[in-house]
Design an enzyme around this catalytic site. Structure first.
Site, PDB file in Angstrom:
ATOM      1  N   TYR A  50       0.836  -1.203   0.000  1.00  0.00           N
ATOM      2  CA  TYR A  50       0.000   0.000   0.000  1.00  0.00           C
ATOM      3  C   TYR A  50       0.871   1.254   0.000  1.00  0.00           C
ATOM      4  CZ  TYR A  50      -3.950  -2.970   1.492  1.00  0.00           C
ATOM      5  OH  TYR A  50      -4.930  -3.949   1.598  1.00  0.00           O
ATOM      6  N   HIS A 108       0.301 -11.462   2.027  1.00  0.00           N
ATOM      7  CA  HIS A 108      -0.726 -10.737   1.280  1.00  0.00           C
ATOM      8  C   HIS A 108      -1.462 -11.630   0.276  1.00  0.00           C
ATOM      9  CE1 HIS A 108      -1.674  -6.351  -0.049  1.00  0.00           C
ATOM     10  NE2 HIS A 108      -2.734  -7.097  -0.088  1.00  0.00           N
TER      11      HIS A 108
END
Length: 283
Positions: A50, A108
């Site tokens: 991110y 992730h």
């Protein structure tokens, strides 16, 4: 506002709603995350990819809320699945956020074609042993991926973060994870802000009717549905009023029939179009 706490399989506890931060970075992101904390969020979800772990750390400082009262999650990207690289990435994440530990750290995506997610999982277990992270979990893992890490290490994650909303209720995933005492977190719990799914859900007449019945908005109905399914939603909004609204879901309860009604909105086409963890490569 008091947010219920959920006990994880490892004994740690986590707030029942979290704040998603994907696409929220820089000073604007820091302001939005700070506002979320001021609005009552104590669970903040970020990720290495991110590129906003620094913004999260800065928001924590600006918020004035003690670190120990917050639950901070980050995630390991696929390019760092090799053991030593994973440990370095976790350390780098902590440096970026200016934190001593993460409450939760996830892989992730499994990236199964690279065949390194078991090695990455072992790295997370070692990082937990080193005190860098307190709880270990995964994101976007299918049952076969979970079974493999269990066979190889004897340790299952306490959390699996997956896409989940009324058009993608993940019945099989929910059943498997519940059987193994793995809490599901929902990313895109409202269908993905600004997406076609999101617009379809917001305009659904049954959800609009329920919203009127309970004097809530459609988003609150959906988040309450997820909570009653035993799922932890991670709504994302940069709007302060919407942030507060997304937490106001604990003063009413949907009936069993209403929960089933929303679950029945599941759409096979949505499932086909969702990212496939067996194919998706997140590096």
């Amino acid at each position: 506002m008091t947010i219920p706490m959920i006990q994880l399989a490892d004994g740690n506890v986590i707030p029942a709603v979290g704040y998603g931060t994907a696409g929220t970075k820089g000073n604007v992101g820091t302001q939005a995350i700070t506002a979320a904390i001021h609005n009552g969020y104590r669970h903040i979800d970020t990720a290495y990819n991110y590129e906003n772990e620094g913004a999260v750390g800065q928001a924590i400082k600006r918020s004035g809320v003690a670190r120990e009262k917050l639950f901070i999650t980050s995630k390991l990207p696929g390019r760092y699945h090799e053991h030593d690289k994973a440990i370095e990435a976790i350390q780098e994440s902590l440096y970026r956020a200016d934190l001593d530990y993460f409450d939760l750290y996830l892989i992730h995506w499994p990236n199964p074609k690279r065949e390194l997610y078991v090695e990455a999982w072992q790295a997370l277990l070692d990082a937990q042993r080193f005190g860098l992270i307190r709880s270990v979990g995964v994101s976007n893992f299918l049952p076969e991926h979970l079974e493999k890490i269990d066979q190889e290490t004897g340790v299952l994650p306490v959390i699996n973060q997956i896409e989940l909303h009324p058009l993608l209720s993940q019945k099989e995933q929910r059943a498997f994870n519940a059987k193994h005492n793995i809490l599901i977190e929902a990313w895109s719990p409202l269908g993905g802000t600004g997406s076609k799914n999101h617009q379809t859900i917001l305009k659904n007449p049954d959800l609009v009717t329920l919203a009127k019945k309970y004097h809530k908005n459609v988003g609150q109905i959906i988040l309450r549905w997820e909570y009653q399914l035993g799922v932890l939603p991670l709504p994302l909004s940069r709007n302060s009023e919407r942030q507060a609204s997304n937490l106001a879901i604990f003063d009413f309860e949907l009936s069993k029939e209403e929960v089933e009604q929303i679950t029945a909105m599941d759409n096979s086409e949505t499932s086909k179009n969702a990212a496939n963890p067996d194919e998706h490569e997140e590096l």
